[in-house]
Design an enzyme around this catalytic site. Structure first.
Site, PDB file in Angstrom:
ATOM      1  N   LYS A 561       0.834  -1.223   0.000  1.00  0.00           N
ATOM      2  CA  LYS A 561       0.000   0.000   0.000  1.00  0.00           C
ATOM      3  C   LYS A 561       0.864   1.268   0.000  1.00  0.00           C
ATOM      4  CE  LYS A 561      -1.863  -1.146   3.881  1.00  0.00           C
ATOM      5  NZ  LYS A 561      -1.047  -2.349   4.096  1.00  0.00           N
ATOM      6  N   THR A 562       1.844   1.302   0.904  1.00  0.00           N
ATOM      7  CA  THR A 562       2.694   2.489   1.016  1.00  0.00           C
ATOM      8  C   THR A 562       3.505   2.708  -0.257  1.00  0.00           C
ATOM      9  OG1 THR A 562       2.874   2.146   3.402  1.00  0.00           O
ATOM     10  CG2 THR A 562       4.470   3.624   2.387  1.00  0.00           C
ATOM     11  N   ASP A 615       0.460   7.645   5.929  1.00  0.00           N
ATOM     12  CA  ASP A 615       0.875   6.240   5.950  1.00  0.00           C
ATOM     13  C   ASP A 615       0.533   5.584   7.289  1.00  0.00           C
ATOM     14  OD1 ASP A 615       2.047   3.939   4.953  1.00  0.00           O
ATOM     15  OD2 ASP A 615       3.986   4.420   5.845  1.00  0.00           O
ATOM     16  N   ASP A 616      -0.044   4.375   7.218  1.00  0.00           N
ATOM     17  CA  ASP A 616      -0.422   3.634   8.428  1.00  0.00           C
ATOM     18  C   ASP A 616      -1.202   4.515   9.395  1.00  0.00           C
ATOM     19  OD1 ASP A 616       0.461   1.113   7.859  1.00  0.00           O
ATOM     20  OD2 ASP A 616       2.444   1.380   8.743  1.00  0.00           O
ATOM     21  N   LYS A 643     -11.631  16.951   5.618  1.00  0.00           N
ATOM     22  CA  LYS A 643     -12.862  17.535   5.098  1.00  0.00           C
ATOM     23  C   LYS A 643     -12.707  19.015   4.734  1.00  0.00           C
ATOM     24  CE  LYS A 643     -16.128  14.495   7.512  1.00  0.00           C
ATOM     25  NZ  LYS A 643     -17.258  14.410   8.456  1.00  0.00           N
ATOM     26  N   LYS A 735       5.481  -7.576   0.136  1.00  0.00           N
ATOM     27  CA  LYS A 735       6.622  -7.225   0.983  1.00  0.00           C
ATOM     28  C   LYS A 735       7.271  -8.477   1.559  1.00  0.00           C
ATOM     29  CE  LYS A 735       7.873  -3.867   4.561  1.00  0.00           C
ATOM     30  NZ  LYS A 735       7.337  -2.820   5.479  1.00  0.00           N
TER      31      LYS A 735
END
Length: 778
Positions: A561-562, A615-616, A643, A735
């Site tokens: 994802k990162t 991240d995370d 928002k 990973k």
């Protein structure tokens, strides 16, 4: 050599001084000679301009630095009564050059240089014969009369001129003569009067002369120059901001007071220039002060006003306005404009009540400043220019209309602005042939996204340092360097870009660390997510209705994802890309973390296009499943920021990553993201693609290795038999696959790691199975 200092291009000749033929000719300020002598003073290419340098030449030496003679430059005309070899001067002219009738004087031709027209001429008026009478003179009418009578005549500082006005004989003394485009200096001031010359009249009370409408005569000459070339002032990329400042702060001052009074408006008294550091706020304020016709600007650094003594700080503020108050008290609407420039104004004008020092000094400074700008006895001849990087810290009362009402953001320059700034800083080296032909400033402007003006100047300095260093030898620093060998090349500039990193640029190093193994093709599922994310990038670029787009990438820990978010940030080519990770906030208090996150978002709002990677998110929120526990303060901060729409003209893409989707959904976090994508782990086909690209297995072993990643078996081929198979169905995160390959490339049974990485050897499938057991063992 003809010039500003009064040197002549012809050899001087000696002429005998005589009186002016008549009284009316004496009031013309002309010098007269015979028709035969006149031709010696004709300027080349001109039939009607005859200027003579009358008196001693300008003398200046180190031995006598105070010895400066002021010869007069007079317009010559022929008169039939003047004999050859004679020159007629009136009494004032003779007094100016210190000569009497019948004496000889040196006279030579004067050729005016280019750009010799006077921009500002300050004249002190007096009667030729003083008495008890008083006279009221309209400055507008008198200026018009003098320009008509003395057009093309040269006026020199210290010169006296006779003239007649409405039946009375007067004379004026030239106090100041400023040529267009030149600042006042210690050199001899002189220039030629034209229709555009701005004339300021001064009188003393003893003369009995009162000047009226002086302000109206001066309104159209509030600026020293008739037109502005911002690049010549060293200002690049700020033409739109300067146009905004001119419209709001100076347009009303150009028109006569009668117009503004009929409109029922007051002049703007203050402006605030704010924006990131190094964008040119101080430079613009300094140049505005220089180009205005008024008193010398007072430049004050905020901290300099502060004093440890009680009441001394407030007194320092009052002293800044003392001259303007005195000027307005004595001259009223005819007072000159007083410019006060406050650098780092946030140091002394913090919001009242925000400082807990117990003294209340900051509050009293703000109160004192407010009363001076727009109090009961407010001044109309003051322009206050404040500069700050922290507009949010200023007291609100200071920003309302009537005070610092013109607020202009000096933001980071665009590509065209960066090109102008680079041209300004390389202009000298280009003129002197130090800039190599391969230097492409247009390309450099395109490469320097989010660089401020100060950072661009730093790039030029760094590039020059590379060029100079090539000419030096550390073995002999005294070795003479040939100037013609110094060349600043394009390579020097590219090296400089690696040294000077923009404060508001992309965190390229941090992003690259998130994808140490690079990006490989993981199959159609991963490719689809990347393509959808890049479509969001395009949406942010072109959409007018979506200035803020948010995307959440969720999946198993280690699924990439990162790396995917970092790749999207890099490939977006946005000027500002930052990653917010928990590793940069270890040990920080909740409030400090919030402040750091807020600053990253605030910095993003200063760039036209930005990407922020959260991240995370569960780590940022300090989530612990036991309890569960998380930071509500950080959670609420992120919810608000996700928002909040960016300012007008700014666009932002936020990409979040998480391995705890259920937790984020339980606290309402998922609803704040525009779209959520699941990043899958690798199945057999995906793993096969990755292994093929890594090229670490023999072709016949790739299928077996890919199958083993999903159906993990304890296999031992070295003993020649198959052990009990413990089957564990598993989709491998990308990973973990990289880690597994790294392990299999080491050790006795895997071959030489160096040879495997270079492609000379392949990983043995048996050793790969052994490592796979270690990775999945529970």
């Amino acid at each position: 050599m003809a010039g500003r200092f009064g040197f002549s291009s012809s050899a001087p000749s000696s002429m005998i001084v005589t009186n002016t033929p008549s009284q009316d000719l004496a009031l013309s300020n002309l010098a007269f000679c015979s028709a035969s002598d006149l031709q010696k003073f004709a300027a080349p290419g001109s039939n009607d301009l005859f200027l003579a340098l009358v008196g001693d030449s300008l003398v200046y030496s180190l031995a006598y630095p105070f010895r400066i003679f002021r010869p007069c430059i007079l317009m010559l005309t022929a008169h039939e009564s003047i004999r050859s070899g004679h020159i007629a001067l009136n009494s004032i002219q003779r007094r100016c050059v210190k000569v009497s009738a019948a004496e000889s004087i040196s006279v030579s031709r004067f050729i005016p240089p280019d750009n010799f027209s006077l921009a500002v001429l300050t004249l002190e008026l007096d009667f030729i014969k003083r008495g008890s009478r008083s006279e009221q003179i309209d400055a507008v009418l008198l200026a018009k009369q003098l320009k008509k009578r003395f057009r093309n005549q040269v006026m020199t500082a210290g010169q006296k001129v006779l003239f007649e006005y409405h039946g009375n004989n007067y004379y004026f003394s030239v106090s100041q003569a400023v040529v267009e485009g030149e600042e006042k200096s210690n050199s001899l001031e002189r220039g030629m009067m034209s229709d555009d010359t701005y004339i300021i009249f001064e009188t003393s009370r003893e003369t009995g002369i009162k000047i009226i409408n002086q302000r109206e005569a001066a309104t159209s000459n509030i600026f020293k120059q008739k037109e502005f070339n911002l690049q010549s002032l060293g200002i690049g990329g700020l033409s739109a901001e300067f146009a905004d400042i001119f419209r709001r702060a100076f347009a009303s001052r150009v028109f006569p007071p009668s117009v503004t009074s009929k409109l029922g408006i007051k002049h703007v008294k203050g402006m605030l220039l704010y924006g990131p550091p190094g964008t040119g706020k101080t430079l613009m304020a300094r140049q505005i002060g220089k180009i205005l016709n008024g008193k010398e600007p007072k430049i004050v650094n905020g901290p300099e006003v502060l004093s440890k003594f009680v009441g001394e700080t407030e007194k320092n503020v009052r002293d800044l306005f003392a001259d303007a108050e005195q000027d307005q008290r004595t001259k009223g609407d005819e007072s000159d404009l007083h410019v006060i420039i406050f650098d780092e104004i946030d140091a002394i004008c913090k919001s009242r009540g925000s400082t807990r020092d117990g003294t209340g000094v900051h509050d009293s400074i703000v109160n004192q400043l407010l009363t001076k700008i727009d109090g009961v006895e407010s001044l109309n001849n003051v322009l206050l220019i404040g500069m700050t990087n922290r507009k949010d810290m200023l007291d609100e009362a200071l920003l309302r209309p009537g005070r610092l009402e013109v607020q202009v953001e000096i933001s980071l320059p665009d590509e065209n602005g960066r090109l102008q700034i680079l041209q300004i800083h390389t202009n000298k080296m280009k003129e002197n042939s130090f800039l190599a032909p391969d230097v492409n400033l247009q390309e450099l402007a395109a490469r320097t996204k989010n660089y401020s003006g100060a950072e661009l100047e730093g790039v030029v300095k760094s590039a020059v340092s590379y060029a100079l260093n090539r000419q030096l030898s550390l073995d002999d620093l005294t070795k003479q360097v040939e100037e013609e060998n110094i060349k600043v090349t394009m390579e020097d500039f590219l090296n400089a870009l690696q040294e000077v990193i923009p404060a508001f640029g992309a965190s390229t190093d941090d992003l690259e660390r998130c994808r140490l193994h690079g990006m490989v093709d993981c199959g159609d599922r991963h490719k689809h997510i990347y393509q959808r994310a890049m479509l969001l990038v395009e949406q942010v670029k072109v959409s007018k209705g979506s200035p803020l787009v948010t995307c959440l990438l969720e999946g198993t820990s280690g699924s990439g994802k990162t790396a995917l978010a970092a790749t999207v940030g890099i490939d977006s080519d946005f000027p500002y890309v930052k990653i917010v990770s928990a590793e940069s906030m270890i040990g920080l208090h909740e409030s400090t973390k919030c402040a750091k996150i807020i600053k990253i978002f605030e910095d993003a709002y200063k760039s036209p296009l930005s990407v922020i990677v959260l991240d995370d998110i569960e780590r940022l929120l300090e989530y612990v499943p036991i309890g569960p526990r998380f930071s509500n303060l950080i959670s609420q901060t992120l919810l608000v920021l996700l928002k909040r729409l960016p300012p007008k003209g700014k666009k932002l893409l936020v990409i979040g990553t998480t391995s705890e989707l259920l937790f984020l959904d339980s606290i309402g976090f998922c609803d704040t993201f525009s779209v959520t994508y699941h990043v899958p782990t690798l199945n057999t086909n995906d793993a096969k693609k990755v292994l093929e690209q890594l090229n670490v297995f023999a072709p016949e072993d790739i299928d077996a290795a890919a199958e083993a990643l999903n159906d993990v078996s304890l296999v031992t081929s070295l003993l020649g038999f198959i052990c009990l198979i413990v089957s564990l169905i598993l989709e491998m995160p990308i990973k973990k696959l990289y880690m597994l390959i790294e392990m299999a490339a080491q050790g006795e049974h895997g071959g030489s790691a160096e040879a495997i990485y270079s492609g000379k050897e392949k990983i043995k499938i048996s050793h790969f199975y052994d490592c796979l057991q270690d990775v999945v063992r529970v």
